[in-house]
Design a protein around this motif. Structure first.
Motif, short mmCIF file in Angstrom:
data_model
loop_
_atom_site.label_atom_id
_atom_site.label_comp_id
_atom_site.label_asym_id
_atom_site.label_seq_id
_atom_site.Cartn_x
_atom_site.Cartn_y
_atom_site.Cartn_z
N THR A 1 30.55 -14.31 -1.28
CA THR A 1 31.49 -15.04 -1.47
C THR A 1 32.85 -15.19 -0.70
O THR A 1 33.92 -16.52 -0.47
N THR A 2 32.49 -14.94 0.20
CA THR A 2 33.29 -15.07 1.70
C THR A 2 33.42 -15.57 2.80
O THR A 2 33.42 -15.88 4.06
N ALA A 3 32.18 -16.46 2.71
CA ALA A 3 31.68 -17.88 3.52
C ALA A 3 32.54 -18.64 4.04
O ALA A 3 32.97 -18.68 3.48
N LYS A 4 32.15 -18.61 5.20
CA LYS A 4 33.09 -19.99 5.94
C LYS A 4 32.57 -20.77 5.90
O LYS A 4 31.61 -20.95 5.86
N TYR A 5 33.46 -21.81 5.50
CA TYR A 5 32.77 -23.29 5.39
C TYR A 5 33.31 -24.50 6.84
O TYR A 5 34.75 -24.43 7.26
N PHE A 6 32.99 -24.97 7.39
CA PHE A 6 33.33 -26.33 8.36
C PHE A 6 33.73 -27.69 7.40
O PHE A 6 32.32 -27.64 7.39
N THR A 7 34.36 -27.95 7.93
CA THR A 7 35.10 -29.33 7.69
C THR A 7 34.78 -29.97 9.11
O THR A 7 35.17 -29.72 9.85
N ARG A 8 33.95 -31.08 9.28
CA ARG A 8 33.79 -31.63 10.16
C ARG A 8 33.72 -33.57 10.12
O ARG A 8 33.35 -33.43 8.47
N LYS A 9 34.03 -34.11 11.04
CA LYS A 9 34.32 -35.47 10.98
C LYS A 9 32.68 -36.03 11.32
O LYS A 9 32.19 -35.81 12.41
N GLY A 10 32.19 -36.58 9.62
CA GLY A 10 30.81 -37.54 10.81
C GLY A 10 30.74 -38.82 11.10
O GLY A 10 31.69 -39.17 10.68
N TYR A 11 29.97 -39.47 11.85
CA TYR A 11 29.48 -40.61 12.13
C TYR A 11 28.21 -40.68 11.80
O TYR A 11 27.54 -39.98 12.13
N PHE A 12 28.22 -42.19 11.23
CA PHE A 12 26.60 -42.64 11.27
C PHE A 12 26.43 -43.64 12.37
O PHE A 12 26.84 -44.71 12.00
N ASP B 1 33.58 -34.16 4.98
CA ASP B 1 35.83 -34.05 5.74
C ASP B 1 36.30 -33.42 5.07
O ASP B 1 37.01 -32.91 5.11
N THR B 2 35.56 -32.97 3.31
CA THR B 2 36.53 -32.77 2.64
C THR B 2 35.84 -31.37 1.51
O THR B 2 36.88 -30.30 1.97
N GLU B 3 34.91 -31.28 1.54
CA GLU B 3 34.28 -30.02 0.50
C GLU B 3 33.68 -28.79 1.87
O GLU B 3 33.97 -27.76 1.87
N GLY B 4 32.98 -29.83 2.77
CA GLY B 4 32.97 -29.15 4.26
C GLY B 4 30.60 -27.76 3.99
O GLY B 4 30.35 -28.40 2.59
N GLN B 5 30.33 -27.41 5.05
CA GLN B 5 28.99 -26.93 4.57
C GLN B 5 29.12 -25.50 5.81
O GLN B 5 30.02 -25.69 6.35
N THR B 6 28.73 -24.31 4.83
CA THR B 6 28.47 -23.54 5.50
C THR B 6 27.35 -22.98 6.17
O THR B 6 26.48 -23.94 6.05
N THR B 7 26.96 -21.54 6.96
CA THR B 7 25.63 -21.37 6.95
C THR B 7 24.31 -21.48 5.86
O THR B 7 24.65 -21.11 5.23
#
Length: 166
Positions: free
Chosen positions: A56-67, A36-42
């Protein structure tokens, strides 16, 4: 195959948010907060066992996750729709011994050795049984190039839930 999200970047972001060393296991709540905050890259941009992104130019994806509770038909529908699915497993010794072509199956209720998160990257039906393809973060030495098949029954027994990203 499309580039998958990096488990390493998520693990390290969860460690940072949780104030834990990266050698520790992360909680589901820590991973959800990291998404939700930091995100995740590939995985191409942040490979397994790398201390930082290699781009250094990696795109980060922030997503809302549900358990959510493990539900095989729901997971099959989400995989068909191209949605990323994380699965939390209470793993036993069988998980460490997975081979190239033998799927993880329910053989008995082996003791839990650890809790681990993986990505569900596919599914198939063989002889009327549903199997899900798991992507592990341990690199290509686990299973077949870092992947293994697990029966829906195995996952239902071993999984307290899934992480669905929206």
């Amino acid at each position: 195959m499309a580039d998958l999200l990096s488990p390493e970047s998520l693990h390290r972001a969860a460690a940072y948010i949780s104030g834990l060393p990266v050698s520790e296991a992360m909680s589901v709540n820590g991973c959800l907060a990291a998404l939700d905050t930091e995100g995740q890259t590939t995985e191409t941009d942040w490979p397994y066992n790398s201390p930082a992104s290699v781009n250094t130019t990696a795109k980060y994806f922030t997503r809302k996750g549900y358990f959510e509770k493990f539900d095989a038909p729901l997971i099959e529908a989400l995989v068909r729709a191209g949605m990323p699915i994380g699965v939390v497993l209470n793993i036993g010794l069988e998980f460490f011994r997975v081979t190239n072509d033998m799927p993880l199956e329910v053989t008995d209720a082996l003791p839990v050795q650890a809790c681990h998160a993986l990505i569900i990257s596919g599914f198939r039906t063989t002889s009327g049984k549903c199997y899900f393809r798991l992507k592990n973060s341990w690199g290509p030495g686990w299973g077949r190039d870092g992947h293994a098949w697990a029966s829906a029954n195995y996952l239902a027994l071993r999984s307290p839930g899934i992480i669905r990203l929206t």
